[in-house]
Write a protein that holds these residues in place. Structure first.
Motif, short mmCIF file in Angstrom:
data_model
loop_
_atom_site.label_atom_id
_atom_site.label_comp_id
_atom_site.label_asym_id
_atom_site.label_seq_id
_atom_site.Cartn_x
_atom_site.Cartn_y
_atom_site.Cartn_z
N CYS A 357 8.78 6.55 1.54
CA CYS A 357 9.33 5.40 2.15
C CYS A 357 10.00 4.68 1.01
O CYS A 357 9.45 4.29 0.00
CB CYS A 357 7.70 4.63 2.60
SG CYS A 357 8.13 2.82 3.18
N ASN A 359 10.52 1.53 1.27
CA ASN A 359 10.19 0.18 1.15
C ASN A 359 8.84 0.03 0.22
O ASN A 359 8.91 -0.71 -0.59
CB ASN A 359 9.45 -0.34 2.61
CG ASN A 359 9.12 -1.79 2.57
OD1 ASN A 359 9.76 -2.64 1.88
ND2 ASN A 359 8.24 -2.02 3.54
N CYS A 360 7.87 1.07 0.47
CA CYS A 360 6.84 0.80 -0.43
C CYS A 360 6.98 2.10 -1.69
O CYS A 360 6.21 1.68 -2.55
CB CYS A 360 5.61 1.68 0.35
SG CYS A 360 5.04 1.16 1.91
N CYS A 371 6.68 5.09 8.07
CA CYS A 371 5.78 5.08 7.15
C CYS A 371 4.44 4.71 7.57
O CYS A 371 4.22 3.75 8.44
CB CYS A 371 6.31 3.90 6.13
SG CYS A 371 4.95 3.63 4.66
N CYS A 374 3.23 0.82 5.65
CA CYS A 374 4.08 -0.41 6.26
C CYS A 374 4.86 -0.14 7.66
O CYS A 374 5.30 -1.31 8.00
CB CYS A 374 4.96 -0.78 5.10
SG CYS A 374 6.45 0.31 4.88
ZN LIG Z 1 6.01 2.12 3.48
#
Ligand SMILES: [Zn+2]
Length: 391
Positions: A357, A359-360, A371, A374
């Motif tokens: 992911c 983002n994470c 994900c 999130c």
């Molecule tokens: Zn994520």
């Protein structure tokens, strides 16, 4: 350290020859260990897929304490990321064998000189034979099927010859400066020793269409042996020294199994074709990973892999699929020991599906649509057979 290298002069800084390779055994293990540490410590970034690490397994590797420690580290990496490839070089005939991570195999069997046959060369290209299409065209007749295969092997041979001549011409024109650079009076890339791969797609579908039984069942053995024997003869008969290094392969281009399935459906219709997957995403079941979960099943299927390895002398790869959960590295090491001791399988790898992911900045086990932490769909799915990005 392979024994045939121990007494060779080692190449040091600025190309100077300093000592022999045997003097650097400790440093070599240190570099191996640091490499595996570097790749596994890099967990804040996308899963690393390059460079592809290939761990060469010779009996000494598990006998000696120092190298065993490095091997354990690589199994830690395999358990976490499924990264390294393992080349099983136990037998004497594979002493000099070399592999690339795409499965290409170089054996000292062309000129007989291992340096000429395995170094500074590569593969010119890989032409895939669509076995399934030949089986549809043969309409159930094995004789017509084998005749069609011979004709198509000849077409593949010609295509590879054209590629070879084109490359040779480019080298003469000075258009491939890196490959054609001269070192000590010799051209860097030994084009005449490069392999020409003829690979197969749709093997299991073809066996099933003639025998009406899945390839891994005993009833399919006879036909599978005949088919591999005919293919091998068909390809190797066209090999001609000193330049035509034609070899069979079981590894084809990643897109071939999908593209050929789509084309066959278009040309022959759904009633005739035998494919895997869905109507939207049909494919031929090549390079199927063997799930490591059921020991009875994977051991039996490894015998089929042995057959395929023996056939595909130019390129092969056995994939052992890890479940989408934590994995004990010691268990994997014991599987590796078992393969080294009991199976004629040349190149194998533990495949792990990973989802990263963005983002994470975290990596999860499995092939996830989004994900699990999130919910972001800005993810990268990574398996050994595909690296695709979804966003
Ligand atoms: Zn994520």
């Amino acid at each position: 350290m392979p024994d045939f290298l121990t007494k060779k002069k080692a190449i040091g800084p600025s190309g100077k020859r300093i000592n022999r390779y045997e003097d650097y055994a400790e440093e070599i293990l240190l570099i191996a260990s640091l490499l595996s540490e570097l790749v596994s410590a890099d967990d804040q970034k996308k899963p690393v897929s390059n460079p592809s690490l290939i761990v060469k397994l010779r009996s000494k590797v598990i006998e000696e304490k120092e190298s065993l420690a490095a091997l354990e580290q690589f199994h830690q990496l395999a358990a976490e990321r499924g990264l390294p490839y393992f080349a099983n070089l136990q037998s004497e005939s594979h002493r000099h064998t070399s592999y690339t991570a795409t499965g290409s195999r170089f054996v000292a069997d062309w000129t007989g000189d291992w340096e000429l046959d395995t170094l500074q060369t590569g593969s010119i290209d890989n032409v895939s034979l669509n076995l399934a299409r030949a089986s549809y065209d043969a309409e159930g007749s094995q004789d017509s099927f084998f005749q069609l295969l011979d004709e198509r092997i000849e077409m593949a041979r010609r295509a590879l010859e054209i590629k070879y001549r084109t490359l040779r011409q480019r080298v003469r024109e000075g258009l491939l400066p890196f490959l054609s650079q001269e070192i000590g009076g010799n051209r860097y890339f030994r084009l005449e020793n490069a392999t020409r791969l003829i690979s197969i797609v749709g093997l299991s579908e073809t066996v099933e269409s003639f025998i009406d039984k899945p390839m891994h069942l005993d009833e399919a053995n006879g036909f599978l042996d005949t088919l591999l024997g005919q293919l091998s003869k068909g390809v190797l008969n066209h090999a001609k020294k000193p330049e035509t290094r034609l070899v069979p392969s079981t590894v084809s281009s990643l897109i071939a199994k999908e593209r050929l399935a789509e084309l066959d459906i278009e040309h022959c219709g759904w009633e005739k074709v035998r494919v895997q997957g869905s109507k939207e995403q049909p494919y031929y079941a090549d390079m199927v990973a063997l799930p490591l979960v059921d020991k009875g099943v994977w051991r039996k299927r490894m015998r089929i892999e042995e057959k395929l390895n023996r056939f595909a002398s130019g390129s092969h790869l056995t994939r052992l699929q890890l479940p989408d959960a934590g994995q004990d590295p010691d268990e994997l090491l014991s599987v590796t020991r078992e393969i080294m001791g009991g199976y004629e399988v040349g190149l194998f790898t533990y495949t792990r599906n990973l989802t990263y992911c963005a983002n994470c900045q975290k990596t999860f086990y499995g092939d996830l649509p989004k994900c699990s932490r999130c919910g972001s769909t800005d993810i990268l799915i990574s398996t050994k057979s595909s690296h695709r990005s979804i966003s």
